[in-house]
Write a protein that holds these residues in place. Structure first.
Motif, PDB file in Angstrom:
ATOM      1  N   LYS A 175      80.722  67.230  55.359  1.00  0.00           N
ATOM      2  CA  LYS A 175      80.178  66.002  54.794  1.00  0.00           C
ATOM      3  C   LYS A 175      79.482  65.211  55.905  1.00  0.00           C
ATOM      4  CE  LYS A 175      81.917  62.144  52.034  1.00  0.00           C
ATOM      5  NZ  LYS A 175      83.127  61.546  51.468  1.00  0.00           N
ATOM      6  N   LEU A 176      78.333  64.615  55.583  1.00  0.00           N
ATOM      7  CA  LEU A 176      77.657  63.751  56.552  1.00  0.00           C
ATOM      8  C   LEU A 176      78.487  62.500  56.792  1.00  0.00           C
ATOM      9  CD1 LEU A 176      74.002  63.889  55.189  1.00  0.00           C
ATOM     10  CD2 LEU A 176      74.890  65.057  57.197  1.00  0.00           C
ATOM     11  N   THR A 177      78.401  61.978  57.990  1.00  0.00           N
ATOM     12  CA  THR A 177      79.069  60.712  58.283  1.00  0.00           C
ATOM     13  C   THR A 177      78.190  59.576  57.768  1.00  0.00           C
ATOM     14  OG1 THR A 177      78.005  60.417  60.432  1.00  0.00           O
ATOM     15  CG2 THR A 177      80.070  61.688  60.389  1.00  0.00           C
ATOM     16  N   LYS A 212      77.042  57.131  59.434  1.00  0.00           N
ATOM     17  CA  LYS A 212      75.972  56.915  60.423  1.00  0.00           C
ATOM     18  C   LYS A 212      74.838  57.914  60.217  1.00  0.00           C
ATOM     19  CE  LYS A 212      76.506  55.513  64.773  1.00  0.00           C
ATOM     20  NZ  LYS A 212      76.901  55.496  66.196  1.00  0.00           N
ATOM     21  N   GLU A 213      75.173  59.163  59.925  1.00  0.00           N
ATOM     22  CA  GLU A 213      74.141  60.175  59.691  1.00  0.00           C
ATOM     23  C   GLU A 213      73.323  59.868  58.442  1.00  0.00           C
ATOM     24  OE1 GLU A 213      76.204  64.114  61.724  1.00  0.00           O
ATOM     25  OE2 GLU A 213      76.805  63.525  59.694  1.00  0.00           O
ATOM     26  N   THR A 214      73.971  59.337  57.411  1.00  0.00           N
ATOM     27  CA  THR A 214      73.209  58.992  56.203  1.00  0.00           C
ATOM     28  C   THR A 214      72.262  57.831  56.480  1.00  0.00           C
ATOM     29  OG1 THR A 214      74.921  57.502  55.304  1.00  0.00           O
ATOM     30  CG2 THR A 214      75.041  59.818  54.657  1.00  0.00           C
ATOM     31  N   PHE A 215      72.682  56.884  57.310  1.00  0.00           N
ATOM     32  CA  PHE A 215      71.792  55.782  57.689  1.00  0.00           C
ATOM     33  C   PHE A 215      70.609  56.313  58.492  1.00  0.00           C
ATOM     34  CE2 PHE A 215      74.876  53.017  56.023  1.00  0.00           C
ATOM     35  CZ  PHE A 215      74.409  51.716  56.037  1.00  0.00           C
ATOM     36  N   ARG A 216      70.876  57.246  59.386  1.00  0.00           N
ATOM     37  CA  ARG A 216      69.794  57.848  60.180  1.00  0.00           C
ATOM     38  C   ARG A 216      68.790  58.553  59.273  1.00  0.00           C
ATOM     39  NH1 ARG A 216      73.533  60.709  64.795  1.00  0.00           N
ATOM     40  NH2 ARG A 216      73.845  58.868  66.107  1.00  0.00           N
ATOM     41  N   LEU A 217      69.284  59.294  58.288  1.00  0.00           N
ATOM     42  CA  LEU A 217      68.390  59.981  57.356  1.00  0.00           C
ATOM     43  C   LEU A 217      67.505  59.001  56.584  1.00  0.00           C
ATOM     44  CD1 LEU A 217      70.707  62.755  55.894  1.00  0.00           C
ATOM     45  CD2 LEU A 217      68.677  63.085  57.309  1.00  0.00           C
ATOM     46  N   MET A 218      68.015  57.803  56.365  1.00  0.00           N
ATOM     47  CA  MET A 218      67.241  56.783  55.649  1.00  0.00           C
ATOM     48  C   MET A 218      66.318  56.017  56.587  1.00  0.00           C
ATOM     49  SD  MET A 218      68.136  57.438  52.670  1.00  0.00           S
ATOM     50  CE  MET A 218      67.618  56.148  51.588  1.00  0.00           C
ATOM     51  N   GLY A 219      66.366  56.316  57.890  1.00  0.00           N
ATOM     52  CA  GLY A 219      65.448  55.719  58.841  1.00  0.00           C
ATOM     53  C   GLY A 219      65.968  54.488  59.557  1.00  0.00           C
ATOM     54  N   PHE A 220      67.246  54.221  59.460  1.00  0.00           N
ATOM     55  CA  PHE A 220      67.831  53.058  60.134  1.00  0.00           C
ATOM     56  C   PHE A 220      68.293  53.450  61.538  1.00  0.00           C
ATOM     57  CE2 PHE A 220      68.311  52.080  55.648  1.00  0.00           C
ATOM     58  CZ  PHE A 220      67.812  50.798  55.605  1.00  0.00           C
ATOM     59  N   SER A 221      68.213  52.516  62.446  1.00  0.00           N
ATOM     60  CA  SER A 221      68.618  52.780  63.831  1.00  0.00           C
ATOM     61  C   SER A 221      70.138  52.740  63.970  1.00  0.00           C
ATOM     62  CB  SER A 221      67.997  51.747  64.770  1.00  0.00           C
ATOM     63  OG  SER A 221      68.575  50.473  64.538  1.00  0.00           O
ATOM     64  N   THR A 278      83.240  54.369  52.067  1.00  0.00           N
ATOM     65  CA  THR A 278      82.716  54.554  50.713  1.00  0.00           C
ATOM     66  C   THR A 278      81.560  53.605  50.459  1.00  0.00           C
ATOM     67  OG1 THR A 278      84.884  55.249  49.903  1.00  0.00           O
ATOM     68  CG2 THR A 278      83.312  54.469  48.256  1.00  0.00           C
ATOM     69  N   GLN A 279      81.722  52.349  50.855  1.00  0.00           N
ATOM     70  CA  GLN A 279      80.666  51.363  50.660  1.00  0.00           C
ATOM     71  C   GLN A 279      79.442  51.684  51.516  1.00  0.00           C
ATOM     72  OE1 GLN A 279      81.006  49.182  48.223  1.00  0.00           O
ATOM     73  NE2 GLN A 279      78.896  48.572  48.526  1.00  0.00           N
ATOM     74  N   LEU A 280      79.658  52.185  52.726  1.00  0.00           N
ATOM     75  CA  LEU A 280      78.539  52.570  53.585  1.00  0.00           C
ATOM     76  C   LEU A 280      77.729  53.703  52.960  1.00  0.00           C
ATOM     77  CD1 LEU A 280      80.246  52.438  57.095  1.00  0.00           C
ATOM     78  CD2 LEU A 280      78.480  50.877  56.232  1.00  0.00           C
ATOM     79  N   TYR A 281      78.416  54.686  52.382  1.00  0.00           N
ATOM     80  CA  TYR A 281      77.717  55.772  51.692  1.00  0.00           C
ATOM     81  C   TYR A 281      76.891  55.219  50.533  1.00  0.00           C
ATOM     82  CZ  TYR A 281      80.310  59.490  54.116  1.00  0.00           C
ATOM     83  OH  TYR A 281      80.813  60.347  55.055  1.00  0.00           O
ATOM     84  N   LYS A 282      77.473  54.308  49.774  1.00  0.00           N
ATOM     85  CA  LYS A 282      76.753  53.712  48.644  1.00  0.00           C
ATOM     86  C   LYS A 282      75.532  52.930  49.119  1.00  0.00           C
ATOM     87  CE  LYS A 282      80.683  53.228  45.522  1.00  0.00           C
ATOM     88  NZ  LYS A 282      81.550  52.278  44.808  1.00  0.00           N
ATOM     89  N   GLN A 283      75.702  52.162  50.191  1.00  0.00           N
ATOM     90  CA  GLN A 283      74.591  51.359  50.697  1.00  0.00           C
ATOM     91  C   GLN A 283      73.434  52.230  51.161  1.00  0.00           C
ATOM     92  OE1 GLN A 283      76.416  48.913  53.702  1.00  0.00           O
ATOM     93  NE2 GLN A 283      76.895  47.291  52.249  1.00  0.00           N
ATOM     94  N   SER A 284      73.734  53.270  51.910  1.00  0.00           N
ATOM     95  CA  SER A 284      72.645  54.127  52.384  1.00  0.00           C
ATOM     96  C   SER A 284      72.023  54.902  51.225  1.00  0.00           C
ATOM     97  CB  SER A 284      73.120  55.071  53.483  1.00  0.00           C
ATOM     98  OG  SER A 284      74.091  55.962  53.004  1.00  0.00           O
TER      99      SER A 284
END
Length: 109
Positions: free
Chosen positions: A16-18, A20-29, A42-48
């Motif tokens: 499973k991606l972390t 942080k990795e999902t945020f990176r995939l969405m282009g966030f630093s 869980t909320q971080l996954y939903k946000q990204s």
């Protein structure tokens, strides 16, 4: 086909991606991600997952700027429901590019 290659593929594990990795995939630093506190994974996954890819948004802004540059003059963004800030990240990137192009124009003169 080489049987060893098939074995190697079968030995791979999926993880499973972390968040942080999902945020990176969405282009966030990473800097932006590291500022987030007190939010569950869980909320971080939903946000990204509910965000827009900032690179896609940036290129939409570029096309808008090419067609109607005047709409970006003194643009103010009211961020009531922007989620994790994709619109702001895309606009910041656009303005950095615009400023860089303006500096190059000044240097050519």
């Amino acid at each position: 086909m080489d049987k060893n290659k098939i074995n190697k593929i079968e030995d791979l594990k999926i993880r499973k991606l972390t968040p942080k990795e999902t945020f990176r995939l969405m282009g966030f630093s990473d800097d932006l991600f590291n500022k987030i506190e007190g939010v569950s994974q869980t909320q971080l996954y939903k946000q990204s997952g509910n965000s827009i890819v900032t690179d896609v948004l940036f290129y939409i802004y570029i096309e808008l700027y090419k067609a109607m540059p005047e709409i970006f003059n003194d643009l103010k963004v009211l961020s009531l429901f922007s989620g994790i800030g994709a619109f702001e990240v895309g606009l910041d990137r656009l303005y950095r590019v615009i400023n860089l192009l303006e500096e190059r124009k000044q240097g050519e003169k």
